[in-house]
Motif scaffolding. Structure first.
Motif, mmCIF file in Angstrom:
data_model
loop_
_atom_site.group_PDB
_atom_site.id
_atom_site.type_symbol
_atom_site.label_atom_id
_atom_site.label_comp_id
_atom_site.label_asym_id
_atom_site.label_seq_id
_atom_site.Cartn_x
_atom_site.Cartn_y
_atom_site.Cartn_z
ATOM 1 N N ALA A 141 45.258 -46.187 28.138
ATOM 2 C CA ALA A 141 45.864 -47.454 28.557
ATOM 3 C C ALA A 141 44.826 -48.568 28.604
ATOM 4 O O ALA A 141 45.083 -49.699 28.173
ATOM 5 N N ASP A 142 43.643 -48.260 29.116
ATOM 6 C CA ASP A 142 42.580 -49.263 29.188
ATOM 7 C C ASP A 142 42.162 -49.719 27.793
ATOM 8 O O ASP A 142 41.891 -50.904 27.562
ATOM 9 N N ALA A 143 42.102 -48.782 26.849
ATOM 10 C CA ALA A 143 41.663 -49.117 25.494
ATOM 11 C C ALA A 143 42.682 -49.983 24.768
ATOM 12 O O ALA A 143 42.318 -50.889 24.012
ATOM 13 N N VAL A 144 43.970 -49.718 24.983
ATOM 14 C CA VAL A 144 45.002 -50.548 24.359
ATOM 15 C C VAL A 144 44.915 -51.974 24.891
ATOM 16 O O VAL A 144 45.035 -52.948 24.143
ATOM 17 N N LEU A 145 44.675 -52.100 26.192
ATOM 18 C CA LEU A 145 44.563 -53.427 26.801
ATOM 19 C C LEU A 145 43.287 -54.141 26.354
ATOM 20 O O LEU A 145 43.314 -55.328 26.015
ATOM 21 N N ALA A 146 42.172 -53.414 26.336
ATOM 22 C CA ALA A 146 40.881 -54.024 26.011
ATOM 23 C C ALA A 146 40.609 -54.073 24.517
ATOM 24 O O ALA A 146 39.626 -54.686 24.098
ATOM 25 N N ARG A 147 41.460 -53.432 23.704
ATOM 26 C CA ARG A 147 41.298 -53.417 22.247
ATOM 27 C C ARG A 147 39.978 -52.758 21.857
ATOM 28 O O ARG A 147 39.144 -53.332 21.165
ATOM 29 N N ARG A 148 39.795 -51.509 22.309
ATOM 30 C CA ARG A 148 38.589 -50.751 22.015
ATOM 31 C C ARG A 148 38.921 -49.480 21.243
ATOM 32 O O ARG A 148 39.946 -48.837 21.478
ATOM 33 N N VAL A 149 38.026 -49.105 20.329
ATOM 34 C CA VAL A 149 38.181 -47.869 19.563
ATOM 35 C C VAL A 149 37.990 -46.676 20.500
ATOM 36 O O VAL A 149 37.175 -46.723 21.432
ATOM 37 N N LEU A 150 38.750 -45.615 20.246
ATOM 38 C CA LEU A 150 38.664 -44.398 21.055
ATOM 39 C C LEU A 150 38.251 -43.211 20.193
ATOM 40 O O LEU A 150 38.624 -43.120 19.019
ATOM 41 N N ARG A 151 37.517 -42.309 20.801
ATOM 42 C CA ARG A 151 37.275 -40.993 20.200
ATOM 43 C C ARG A 151 38.091 -39.997 21.019
ATOM 44 O O ARG A 151 37.867 -39.845 22.224
ATOM 45 N N ILE A 152 39.055 -39.373 20.377
ATOM 46 C CA ILE A 152 39.951 -38.479 21.107
ATOM 47 C C ILE A 152 39.893 -37.070 20.524
ATOM 48 O O ILE A 152 39.617 -36.882 19.336
ATOM 49 N N ARG A 153 40.141 -36.113 21.386
ATOM 50 C CA ARG A 153 40.387 -34.744 20.930
ATOM 51 C C ARG A 153 41.879 -34.522 21.087
ATOM 52 O O ARG A 153 42.434 -34.699 22.172
ATOM 53 N N TYR A 154 42.520 -34.149 19.972
ATOM 54 C CA TYR A 154 43.980 -34.121 19.942
ATOM 55 C C TYR A 154 44.477 -32.774 19.443
ATOM 56 O O TYR A 154 43.937 -32.212 18.481
ATOM 57 N N ALA A 155 45.506 -32.263 20.104
ATOM 58 C CA ALA A 155 46.119 -30.997 19.702
ATOM 59 C C ALA A 155 47.431 -31.278 18.984
ATOM 60 O O ALA A 155 48.289 -32.000 19.511
ATOM 61 N N ASP A 156 47.585 -30.727 17.789
ATOM 62 C CA ASP A 156 48.842 -30.933 17.071
ATOM 63 C C ASP A 156 49.914 -29.982 17.610
ATOM 64 O O ASP A 156 49.680 -29.218 18.547
ATOM 65 N N ASP A 196 50.628 -36.606 25.781
ATOM 66 C CA ASP A 196 50.353 -35.387 26.545
ATOM 67 C C ASP A 196 49.621 -34.339 25.713
ATOM 68 O O ASP A 196 49.278 -33.271 26.222
ATOM 69 N N ARG A 197 49.364 -34.645 24.431
ATOM 70 C CA ARG A 197 48.568 -33.749 23.589
ATOM 71 C C ARG A 197 47.144 -34.269 23.395
ATOM 72 O O ARG A 197 46.363 -33.652 22.668
ATOM 73 N N ILE A 198 46.829 -35.410 24.001
ATOM 74 C CA ILE A 198 45.460 -35.923 23.933
ATOM 75 C C ILE A 198 44.639 -35.174 24.979
ATOM 76 O O ILE A 198 44.853 -35.316 26.185
ATOM 77 N N LEU A 199 43.706 -34.368 24.515
ATOM 78 C CA LEU A 199 42.968 -33.469 25.402
ATOM 79 C C LEU A 199 41.784 -34.150 26.076
ATOM 80 O O LEU A 199 41.420 -33.808 27.202
ATOM 81 N N SER A 200 41.157 -35.100 25.383
ATOM 82 C CA SER A 200 40.042 -35.839 25.971
ATOM 83 C C SER A 200 39.962 -37.208 25.314
ATOM 84 O O SER A 200 40.416 -37.396 24.180
ATOM 85 N N VAL A 201 39.381 -38.145 26.044
ATOM 86 C CA VAL A 201 39.297 -39.532 25.576
ATOM 87 C C VAL A 201 37.906 -40.059 25.874
ATOM 88 O O VAL A 201 37.414 -39.933 27.002
ATOM 89 N N HIS A 202 37.287 -40.668 24.852
ATOM 90 C CA HIS A 202 35.980 -41.301 25.054
ATOM 91 C C HIS A 202 36.021 -42.696 24.437
ATOM 92 O O HIS A 202 36.093 -42.834 23.214
#
Length: 230
Positions: A141-156, A196-202
């Motif tokens: 949510a913070d990244a969408v508001l601040a317009r910042r790139v994210l590094r995520i670990r995602y489970a399909d 709910d499949r985003i395991l981590s966010v950086h």
């Protein structure tokens, strides 16, 4: 002073002196415009629901009902959009019209810069049906508001996870889930990530410059609608 700022300042001027009136001539001198412009501005405020009326007579003028208005509300853009989303859930109930009116009143007393930011954020939220109940990670949510790139670990859906750098563009919500709409640098295309499949966010320091266009959503336009503050 642009018109939006002047409308805001007019309300605050009338609130400050209420219940005493201010004449159109006095207000015109105060804001360095013509009396005709003030009359048009007052008319626009009245049409938007601001309780202003004219007192006749030599000492008359425009009066604001302080009991029916709010002082400046220090809502953030995120708070305003959160209220819009909450009120959206009242659609179809007997209170839908009242909820919409309440939101308009809150937006009307926000500072213009905050209103503009709230509209931009609301434009990144797209809904199908009544809206979802799954959580959105705070960092997303913070990244969408601040317009910042994210590094995520995602489970399909099969449970396999991958590390991706994504450019957050907005949200899509249906009756069950929230999805992060983002440009995926791994797949080189816009993808929808179930939150709910985003395991981590950086969060990364890099800013997002890409914008989401309506045609980027591979969904019929009659099924999806952007969140609105009006």
């Amino acid at each position: 002073m642009n018109r939006t700022d002047r409308l805001y300042a007019l309300v605050e001027e009338l609130r400050a002196v209420s219940p005493r009136p201010r004449s159109a001539r006095w207000l015109a001198a105060r804001f360095e415009v013509s009396s005709r412009t003030i009359e048009r501005d007052i008319g626009a405020l009245q049409q938007s629901g601001v309780p202003i009326w004219a007192e006749p007579g030599r000492t008359g003028g425009y009066v604001l009902d302080r009991a029916r208005t709010l002082p400046p509300v220090n809502l953030t853009a995120g708070e305003a959009v959160a209220m819009a989303l909450a009120l959206h859930r009242l659609g179809g109930t007997p209170f839908a019209a009242s909820a919409a009116a309440a939101l308009r009143k809150l937006v009307a007393v926000m500072p213009p810069a905050d209103v503009a930011e709230a509209h931009r954020l609301a434009g990144r939220v797209h809904l199908i049906g009544d809206g979802p109940v799954t959580p959105v990670p705070a960092a997303v949510a913070d990244a969408v508001l601040a317009r910042r790139v994210l590094r995520i670990r995602y489970a399909d859906r099969a449970g396999a996870d991958s590390l991706r750098d994504v450019e957050p563009l907005g949200y899509l919500g249906n009756s069950r889930h929230w999805y992060l709409l983002a440009w995926c640098r791994l797949r080189d295309e816009i993808r929808a990530f179930r939150t709910d499949r985003i395991l981590s966010v950086h969060p990364l320091a890099e800013a997002v410059t890409r914008e989401l266009r309506p045609e980027d959503l591979d969904i019929p336009h009659d099924r999806v609608r952007p969140l609105s503050l009006v």
